[in-house]
Design an enzyme around this catalytic site. Structure first.
Site, PDB file in Angstrom:
ATOM      1  CE  LYS A  66      59.286  41.897  27.486  1.00 23.56           C
ATOM      2  NZ  LYS A  66      57.160  41.229  26.691  1.00 23.56           N
ATOM      3  CD  GLU A 103      67.454  40.033  14.131  1.00 20.87           C
ATOM      4  OE1 GLU A 103      66.250  39.813  13.853  1.00 20.87           O
ATOM      5  OE2 GLU A 103      68.736  39.224  14.377  1.00 20.87           O
ATOM      6  CB  CYS A 138      62.043  44.771  11.157  1.00 21.75           C
ATOM      7  SG  CYS A 138      62.804  42.989  10.215  1.00 21.75           S
ATOM      8  CD  GLU A 175      59.666  50.779  11.795  1.00 24.04           C
ATOM      9  OE1 GLU A 175      60.368  50.775  12.921  1.00 24.04           O
ATOM     10  OE2 GLU A 175      60.606  49.397  11.349  1.00 24.04           O
TER      11      GLU A 175
HETATM   12  N1  LIG Z   1      65.097  44.129  13.161  1.00 27.06           N
HETATM   13  C1  LIG Z   1      64.225  43.084  12.956  1.00 27.06           C
HETATM   14  O1  LIG Z   1      64.823  41.498  12.662  1.00 27.06           O
HETATM   15  C2  LIG Z   1      63.076  43.210  13.747  1.00 27.06           C
HETATM   16  C3  LIG Z   1      61.921  42.227  13.590  1.00 27.06           C
HETATM   17  C4  LIG Z   1      60.967  42.061  14.127  1.00 27.06           C
HETATM   18  C5  LIG Z   1      60.339  43.302  14.192  1.00 27.06           C
HETATM   19  N2  LIG Z   1      61.960  45.050  14.574  1.00 27.06           N
HETATM   20  C6  LIG Z   1      60.864  46.591  15.298  1.00 27.06           C
HETATM   21  O2  LIG Z   1      59.624  46.007  15.934  1.00 27.06           O
HETATM   22  C7  LIG Z   1      58.977  46.894  15.952  1.00 27.06           C
HETATM   23  C8  LIG Z   1      57.675  46.518  16.829  1.00 27.06           C
HETATM   24  O3  LIG Z   1      58.193  45.204  17.644  1.00 27.06           O
HETATM   25  P1  LIG Z   1      57.293  45.892  18.972  1.00 27.06           P
HETATM   26  O4  LIG Z   1      56.164  47.555  18.686  1.00 27.06           O
HETATM   27  O5  LIG Z   1      57.162  45.261  19.961  1.00 27.06           O
HETATM   28  O6  LIG Z   1      58.614  46.995  19.194  1.00 27.06           O
HETATM   29  P2  LIG Z   1      58.734  47.599  20.647  1.00 27.06           P
HETATM   30  O7  LIG Z   1      59.804  47.905  20.796  1.00 27.06           O
HETATM   31  O8  LIG Z   1      57.636  48.196  21.396  1.00 27.06           O
HETATM   32  O9  LIG Z   1      58.701  46.067  21.084  1.00 27.06           O
HETATM   33  C9  LIG Z   1      59.721  44.898  21.707  1.00 27.06           C
HETATM   34  C10 LIG Z   1      59.895  43.996  22.839  1.00 27.06           C
HETATM   35  O10 LIG Z   1      60.302  45.024  23.765  1.00 27.06           O
HETATM   36  C11 LIG Z   1      58.968  44.802  24.994  1.00 27.06           C
HETATM   37  N3  LIG Z   1      60.036  45.862  25.678  1.00 27.06           N
HETATM   38  C12 LIG Z   1      59.536  47.967  25.549  1.00 27.06           C
HETATM   39  N4  LIG Z   1      59.591  48.914  26.022  1.00 27.06           N
HETATM   40  C13 LIG Z   1      60.801  47.971  26.842  1.00 27.06           C
HETATM   41  C14 LIG Z   1      62.092  48.707  27.156  1.00 27.06           C
HETATM   42  N5  LIG Z   1      61.983  49.490  28.290  1.00 27.06           N
HETATM   43  N6  LIG Z   1      62.891  47.548  28.089  1.00 27.06           N
HETATM   44  C15 LIG Z   1      62.790  46.731  27.541  1.00 27.06           C
HETATM   45  N7  LIG Z   1      62.234  45.729  27.154  1.00 27.06           N
HETATM   46  C16 LIG Z   1      60.923  46.703  26.251  1.00 27.06           C
HETATM   47  C17 LIG Z   1      57.889  44.826  24.247  1.00 27.06           C
HETATM   48  O11 LIG Z   1      57.016  44.395  26.125  1.00 27.06           O
HETATM   49  C18 LIG Z   1      58.585  44.344  22.915  1.00 27.06           C
HETATM   50  O12 LIG Z   1      58.234  42.626  23.949  1.00 27.06           O
HETATM   51  C19 LIG Z   1      59.099  47.825  14.633  1.00 27.06           C
HETATM   52  O13 LIG Z   1      60.012  48.581  15.140  1.00 27.06           O
HETATM   53  C20 LIG Z   1      60.227  46.599  13.959  1.00 27.06           C
HETATM   54  O14 LIG Z   1      60.792  47.384  13.097  1.00 27.06           O
HETATM   55  C21 LIG Z   1      62.836  44.849  14.613  1.00 27.06           C
HETATM   56  N1  LIG Z   2      65.436  37.755  12.154  1.00 32.47           N
HETATM   57  C1  LIG Z   2      64.204  37.194  10.712  1.00 32.47           C
HETATM   58  C2  LIG Z   2      63.328  38.223  10.037  1.00 32.47           C
HETATM   59  C3  LIG Z   2      63.086  39.403  10.955  1.00 32.47           C
HETATM   60  C4  LIG Z   2      62.135  39.772  10.672  1.00 32.47           C
HETATM   61  C5  LIG Z   2      61.378  41.004  10.702  1.00 32.47           C
HETATM   62  O1  LIG Z   2      60.182  41.957  10.892  1.00 32.47           O
HETATM   63  C6  LIG Z   2      64.897  35.989  10.380  1.00 32.47           C
HETATM   64  O2  LIG Z   2      64.123  35.391   9.068  1.00 32.47           O
HETATM   65  O3  LIG Z   2      65.391  34.596  10.574  1.00 32.47           O
END
Ligand SMILES: NC(=O)c1ccc[n+]([C@@H]2O[C@H](COP(=O)([O-])OP(=O)(O)OC[C@H]3O[C@@H](n4cnc5c(N)ncnc54)[C@H](O)[C@@H]3O)[C@@H](O)[C@H]2O)c1
Ligand SMILES: N/C(=C\C=C\C=O)C(=O)O
Length: 464
Positions: A168, A242, A276, A368
């Site tokens: 998804k 993550e 992130c 964040e």
């Molecule tokens: N650690 C990492 O590698 C990493 C990488 C990229 C983004 N992020 C984090 O993601 C956030 C930004 O992305 P975002 O706004 O899409 O995050 P989000 O948590 O709002 O959504 C992420 C995904 O989860 C789904 N989702 C939302 N609520 C859900 C639920 N209750 N159950 C199951 N799925 C659900 C969303 O539809 C989307 O596909 C930031 O906090 C960023 O730090 C972390």
């Molecule tokens: N997981 C990875 C990056 C994550 C980025 C977060 O926004 C990657 O480089 O494999």
């Protein structure tokens, strides 16, 4: 209208929702929203394909990964266009990072899996060895900031380990996943191995709670991660998280200042700060603090502007700009909304921003923000720098700028983060563990650690 991809076929079911172009705010595409029947149909298709896919020798599945990499290469331009349409990313970043990493992810895990030795132990009179079985059907839920990179980062190890998947993507960035569905079909991937469904958070929740989903890999916000953890708890499903970050950068007076400034610019403003791993907290040794701030403030006004993913996210970032001012910050650069005088004024842009003068306990420095913004503070001693960096509820990544080899190793080993880059940022070896501590996640993916998450070992001991 983007359709789901289930059992190798397009499925047009569920009400429609719009996706907006962040550059102009205009609707760029309509997408079907999955309903419970669609989610169940996708999981059933994955279940039906699971046995035969798991039975393939790992070398054959590795061959499929290489074919998917070739398929991505063949549709490279379409993937770039789809990613840019949904995110407003620059052409340069999309064609040098986002899409190429999709190819690299599949090729890397083809090799990592094909070459991975199994454990075997010989004790007097006994032989113990392990075999690994895939989890089964894996739910893959990914965010909007690096849509294709992060989806393929999860898909490659899950598939090569013998799982079938239901993906998804974020409701905000479905385009590249829809092209990937066509790539799977064109490659002749067995139907049901990869299934892609679209929709908002509740669709993700339905996927997590589905009794036939054996494990969940999630990349997204910490807030959502905790919600998924609660949903997955009753069936004790394996989860890989993550999550968010509030990453620190430590600039020591013995750094190469030119490299440190450019490194900070890259780690703060890449992808509009919507990575992130981006730096939101910079700590600079006092003797170079003023010069560093002055140079960073100039560069912040020169970086390419990238829009926030949505009007809502732009308002969130702007609310932190206002919060900083209300908490008494000194704004060194930016702090508002750029005026272009063209179609971009209807988009979701914010100014790249640098602030200083806030307490470590300000919300600005605790939470964040996920935008093109950082706070800069001085430090005097190495011990103080380490304490400042570690003083966060997050622990995903950190950067460290020094020309002292001793200091680099000494400080890096004391930082509470999953990833530490020294005199560089976001340089990736896909064989290394990737993930964070504290609120930044659970578990590690990357290299054989991904294979460990997506499969379960059985230890077999034979009396000789
Ligand atoms: N650690 C990492 O590698 C990493 C990488 C990229 C983004 N992020 C984090 O993601 C956030 C930004 O992305 P975002 O706004 O899409 O995050 P989000 O948590 O709002 O959504 C992420 C995904 O989860 C789904 N989702 C939302 N609520 C859900 C639920 N209750 N159950 C199951 N799925 C659900 C969303 O539809 C989307 O596909 C930031 O906090 C960023 O730090 C972390
Ligand atoms: N997981 C990875 C990056 C994550 C980025 C977060 O926004 C990657 O480089 O494999």
């Amino acid at each position: 209208m983007l359709t789901h991809f289930i059992g190798g076929e397009p499925v047009a079911a569920g009400k429609a929702f719009p996706v907006h172009d962040p550059v102009t705010g205009a609707v760029v595409r309509q997408v079907h929203e999955a309903d419970p029947e669609v989610v169940d149909r996708a999981v059933r298709a994955a279940r039906e394909a699971a046995r035969d896919w798991a039975a393939l020798p790992v070398g054959e599945r590795a061959g499929w990964m290489r074919r998917l990499a070739e398929g991505i290469e063949a549709r490279f331009d379409d993937l770039v266009a789809a990613e840019i349409a949904d995110t407003g990313k620059s052409f340069d970043q999309t064609r040098t990072l986002d899409i190429p990493r999709g190819i690299a992810n599949f090729r890397a895990f083809a090799e990592i899996a094909a070459q991975r030795p199994d454990d075997a132990f010989h004790l007097s009179g006994t032989l113990s060895y392990t075999v690994r079985r895939p989890l089964g059907v894996v739910g893959v839920i990914v965010p909007w900031n690096l849509p294709f990179l992060l989806m393929t980062w999860k898909l490659a190890p899950a598939l090569v380990s013998g799982n079938t998947v239901v993906v998804k993507p974020s409701e905000q960035t479905p385009g590249s996943a829809a092209v990937f569905a066509e790539i799977c079909a064109d490659a002749g991937l067995p139907p049901g191995v990869v299934n892609i469904i679209f929709g908002h958070g509740p669709v993700g929740q339905l996927l997590v709670e589905h009794p036939d989903v054996n494990g969940v890999t999630f990349t997204g916000s910490t807030r959502t991660g905790t919600a998924i953890m609660i949903t997955a708890a009753d069936r004790v499903k394996p989860i890989s998280f993550e999550l968010g970050g509030k990453n620190a950068g430590l600039i020591f007076e013995d750094c190469d200042l030119d490299r440190a400034v450019e490194g900070a610019v890259k780690s703060v403003f890449t992808n509009g700060g919507q990575v992130c791993l981006c730096t939101e907290r910079l700590y600079v040794q006092r003797s170079i603090f003023e010069e560093f701030c002055a140079r960073l403030a100039v560069r912040a006004q020169e970086v390419d502007l990238q829009p926030m993913i949505s009007a809502e996210h732009r308002e969130k970032v702007l609310s932190y700009y206002a919060l900083a001012r209300s908490e008494g910050a000194k704004v060194l650069a930016g702090g508002g909304v750029p005026l272009f005088g063209d179609h971009r004024d209807s988009g979701y842009f914010v100014e790249p921003t640098v602030v200083t003068g806030l307490s470590e306990w300000s919300r600005f420095n605790r939470e964040e923000i996920f935008g093109p913004v950082c706070h800069v503070a001085p430090f005097d001693s190495e011990a103080e720098a380490i304490d400042l960096a570690n003083g966060s509820d997050y622990g995903l990544a950190a950067t460290l700028w020094t020309t002292s080899l001793d200091r680099a190793h000494r400080v890096a080993q004391r930082l509470e983060a999953g990833l530490v880059w020294v005199n560089t940022w976001y340089l990736r070896d896909l064989r290394t563990p990737f993930g964070g501590v504290k609120l930044s996640g659970i578990g590690r993916e990357g290299g054989t650690r991904s294979l460990d998450f997506y499969s379960e070992p059985t230890t077999i001991t034979i009396k000789l």
